[in-house]
Design a protein around this motif. Structure first.
Motif, short mmCIF file in Angstrom:
data_model
loop_
_atom_site.label_atom_id
_atom_site.label_comp_id
_atom_site.label_asym_id
_atom_site.label_seq_id
_atom_site.Cartn_x
_atom_site.Cartn_y
_atom_site.Cartn_z
N GLN A 208 -23.74 48.20 18.70
CA GLN A 208 -25.16 47.91 18.57
C GLN A 208 -25.56 46.72 19.45
N LEU A 209 -24.73 45.71 19.49
CA LEU A 209 -25.00 44.55 20.35
C LEU A 209 -25.06 44.97 21.81
N LYS A 210 -24.13 45.83 22.23
CA LYS A 210 -24.11 46.32 23.61
C LYS A 210 -25.37 47.13 23.91
N GLN A 211 -25.81 47.92 22.96
CA GLN A 211 -27.01 48.74 23.15
C GLN A 211 -28.24 47.86 23.41
N TRP A 212 -28.39 46.81 22.66
CA TRP A 212 -29.54 45.93 22.85
C TRP A 212 -29.43 45.13 24.14
N GLU B 267 -27.99 46.22 26.84
CA GLU B 267 -28.31 47.19 27.89
C GLU B 267 -29.82 47.37 28.01
N TYR B 268 -30.50 47.32 26.89
CA TYR B 268 -31.97 47.38 26.90
C TYR B 268 -32.53 46.18 27.67
N GLU C 90 -32.32 38.53 33.44
CA GLU C 90 -31.25 38.03 34.31
C GLU C 90 -29.95 37.76 33.55
N THR C 91 -30.06 37.24 32.34
CA THR C 91 -28.84 36.92 31.58
C THR C 91 -28.18 38.17 31.02
N GLY C 92 -28.93 39.27 30.97
CA GLY C 92 -28.39 40.51 30.41
C GLY C 92 -28.19 40.47 28.92
N GLU C 93 -28.86 39.52 28.24
CA GLU C 93 -28.72 39.38 26.79
C GLU C 93 -30.08 39.54 26.11
N TYR C 94 -30.12 40.39 25.12
CA TYR C 94 -31.34 40.60 24.33
C TYR C 94 -31.66 39.34 23.53
#
Length: 246
Positions: free
Chosen positions: A37-41, A43-44, A51-55
């Motif tokens: 789930q963390l990876k899915q968000w 990726e969103y 830029e950081t790639g973090e939700y």
């Protein structure tokens, strides 16, 4: 009076033409349950050009998850919104008195409906941030609260942001006063005294509510009506008495 169309005091939002002190914060979406789930968000977030790639920067499995209201791929202060009113929709009172022979019973109650409150003490006790006192349920890791503790060193207390998770339904019905009395027959006292009445009364006898806090019937601030900041609990009081005339 503030020279603006709106005024923010902490997490309370007041806007010209609207209610005083509405709850203002993030929309809670639940818990980040696993790595997938963390990876899915994240990726969103990447798809939105973050830029950081973090939700949610620094968020981990077990942290609270919030809604991206402005659809920019990350959680920032721009995702805060008005959540609930801090003022009751309805105020009511119900009182009554009954008499039977020499007995009398009077009851006075009042309450509110559609009331939403954020309780400071409860929020502190269920916080995973810092080293203050905690509720035993939190320390046991109960999934009814949330899972992971926030690392104070990372400076991002995702589990402690003000959100819809911290707002309680504070509707209540309080039995404010109840008195039971007995009126003695004057003939029993042979004219020495008269109008003899014995009674027992109770104040703040009971409060029917789902609210988790010391005192739902608190005195609010002008611009923070839906925020209970450590109000002192109202005691339950019993009194016995005897009245008579000479």
């Amino acid at each position: 009076g503030f020279g603006n169309d709106y005024y923010i005091e902490g997490d309370a939002y007041t806007k010209l033409g609207e209610e005083l002190g509405q709850h203002y914060g993030y929309v809670y979406k639940g818990i980040i349950k696993d790595d997938a789930q963390l990876k899915q968000w994240n990726e969103y977030a990447v798809s939105k050009g973050v830029e950081t790639g973090e939700y949610q920067k620094g968020a981990r499995v077990g942290d609270c998850l919030y809604e991206d209201l402005n659809a920019d791929g990350q959680i920032t202060e721009d995702d805060r919104q008005i959540l609930e009113s801090g003022m009751p929709k309805f105020n009511f009172g119900i009182s009554g008195r009954v008499e039977y022979k020499n007995w009398d019973l009077s009851v006075s109650t009042f309450g509110v409906l559609g009331f939403h409150v954020s309780d400071h003490i409860y929020n502190m006790l269920t916080s995973h941030y810092g080293t203050g006192n905690k509720d035993p349920e939190v320390m046991s890791g109960s999934p009814n609260v949330y899972y992971s503790a926030t690392d104070a060193n990372q400076g991002l207390a995702w589990n402690d942001l003000f959100s819809s998770r911290r707002i309680q339904n504070a509707s209540y019905w309080k039995i404010a006063n109840m008195e039971l009395g007995y009126n003695f027959n004057d003939a029993w006292f042979h004219g020495i005294i008269s109008n003899v009445r014995a009674y027992i009364s109770a104040q703040n006898l009971a409060t029917l509510t789902k609210y988790k806090g010391y005192n739902v019937d608190y005195a609010p601030g002008t611009f923070t009506p839906g925020f209970n900041y450590c109000s002192y609990p109202t005691p339950r009081t019993f009194m016995f008495g005897l009245k008579c005339s000479f």
